[in-house]
Design a protein around this motif. Structure first.
Motif: not given
Length: 359
Positions: A299-309, A311-322
């Motif tokens: 769960g820590t890793l999952v939250l880090s994936l979305f909360l880190s800037e 580095p940024r791991f995921l782009e906003p358009h990826e999150i919105k799309a999927h």
């Protein structure tokens, strides 16, 4: 797990990747085969045929059209592979059709029997057949055609739009019909590729020099401004565990594309990205409804994936799309006042105590 164990330095990962997904595809055979599929001949040879996958239902407007070009190093592949691999590309057609897209999967002539530019001509002829066929144009919206190609298929699609000598498509055709191009793990050029692969490609193109000039990167570098102006929007896709022979040439191609167009390239990189971009998985699961859950450190890793800037791991358009939701379960949210035995273990993982709090 099987996919991640493949050596990314090895070019031939397609066959073991297919084998990894066969049990999952077989489990969903009935669903895949429930989608209507018709076969048409667009040329005179057995390699000049295409399959059409129809949406089960359509609304008031005609559905868009997707032309999917499979890969195989110019020497292998067909729209329906022999058993037990017969669902590999059928699942792609079924997946997109089930989501309201009239989907076309054409065959094309293969080396060594075919040489460049014959396979590109086949893709062009398949496209022209689709947009001019009365039955198909009555079902699909021929003013909204999209091309996607995987591996060598992406190479052929890019060549179709970037070549001027010969020119495969006229600007008025592109403007009237094509709305986007999505190369997925394409071959952009073949410098520094393994000898076994370049030895196979050289006779396909004619010689080593021609293979460089006729590669998508070579064509892009020599493209006129008129051709660039007619080029439809591009969306680049690759997996984070794609081979270096895909990633490095793609970087070079994107750099040239951005310089020529003055636009920032749109790139989708897949980790969960691998899941949402893989033809086998995206054919089975709805990649617009992805949920994450993680237990404890997971769960820590999952939250880090979305909360880190940084580095940024995921782009906003990826999150919105999927991504539709995140479910941490007994996660580690911070480590203040934790037992010394645990923080002693975590501190070197993050770097030091202060970084463990910030991260």
């Amino acid at each position: 797990e099987t996919i991640r164990k493949l050596d990314p330095s090895v070019v031939d990962t397609l066959t073991p990747s297919i084998h990894a997904f066969l049990p999952l595809l077989e489990k969903n055979r009935a669903t895949i085969e429930s989608i209507r599929r018709d076969t048409f001949q667009f040329g005179v040879t057995q390699r000049q045929m295409l399959d059409v996958y129809y949406p089960p239902s359509v609304g008031d407007s005609k559905p868009p059209i997707l032309i999917f070009v499979y890969g195989g190093g110019m020497v292998w592949g067909e729209r329906v592979l022999p058993p037990p691999n017969d669902l590999v590309y059928r699942n792609c057609g079924a997946f997109f059709a089930a989501r309201g897209i009239l989907t076309i999967i054409p065959d094309y002539r293969l080396a060594p029997g075919a040489v460049y530019p014959e396979p590109v001509e086949d893709i062009r002829d398949a496209f022209r057949f689709v947009v001019s066929h009365p039955g198909l144009s009555a079902v699909g919206d021929t003013s909204r055609v999209y091309f996607t190609g995987h591996s060598a298929g992406g190479t052929l699609v890019l060549s179709l739009f970037l070549s001027e000598s010969p020119r495969f498509l006229e600007p008025h055709e592109i403007k009237a019909h094509v709305r986007g191009i999505i190369p997925r793990g394409a071959g952009y050029h073949y410098e520094d590729w393994p000898t076994a692969f370049t030895t196979m490609l050289t006779p396909f193109y004619g010689d080593a020099e021609k293979s460089l000039k006729a590669s998508p990167l070579g064509l892009l570098r020599s493209a006129s401004q008129d051709l660039m102006a007619a080029l439809p929007p591009l969306l680049f896709m690759h997996s984070e565990i794609d081979t270096v022979h895909v990633l490095e040439p793609q970087k070079a191609f994107i750099a040239e594309y951005e310089e020529r167009t003055g636009k920032q390239a749109e790139v989708v990189v897949c980790a969960f990205r691998f899941v949402v971009s893989h033809p086998g998985l995206s054919a089975v699961g709805d990649t617009s409804r992805v949920y994450f859950t993680g237990h404890s450190a997971g769960g820590t890793l999952v939250l880090s994936l979305f909360l880190s800037e940084s580095p940024r791991f995921l782009e906003p358009h990826e999150i919105k799309a999927h991504v539709r939701g995140i479910i941490p379960r007994g996660a580690g949210y911070h480590y203040e006042d934790w037992p010394t035995a645990f923080t002693t273990m975590l501190t070197p993982f993050y770097g030091d105590a202060e970084k463990s709090l910030k991260a």
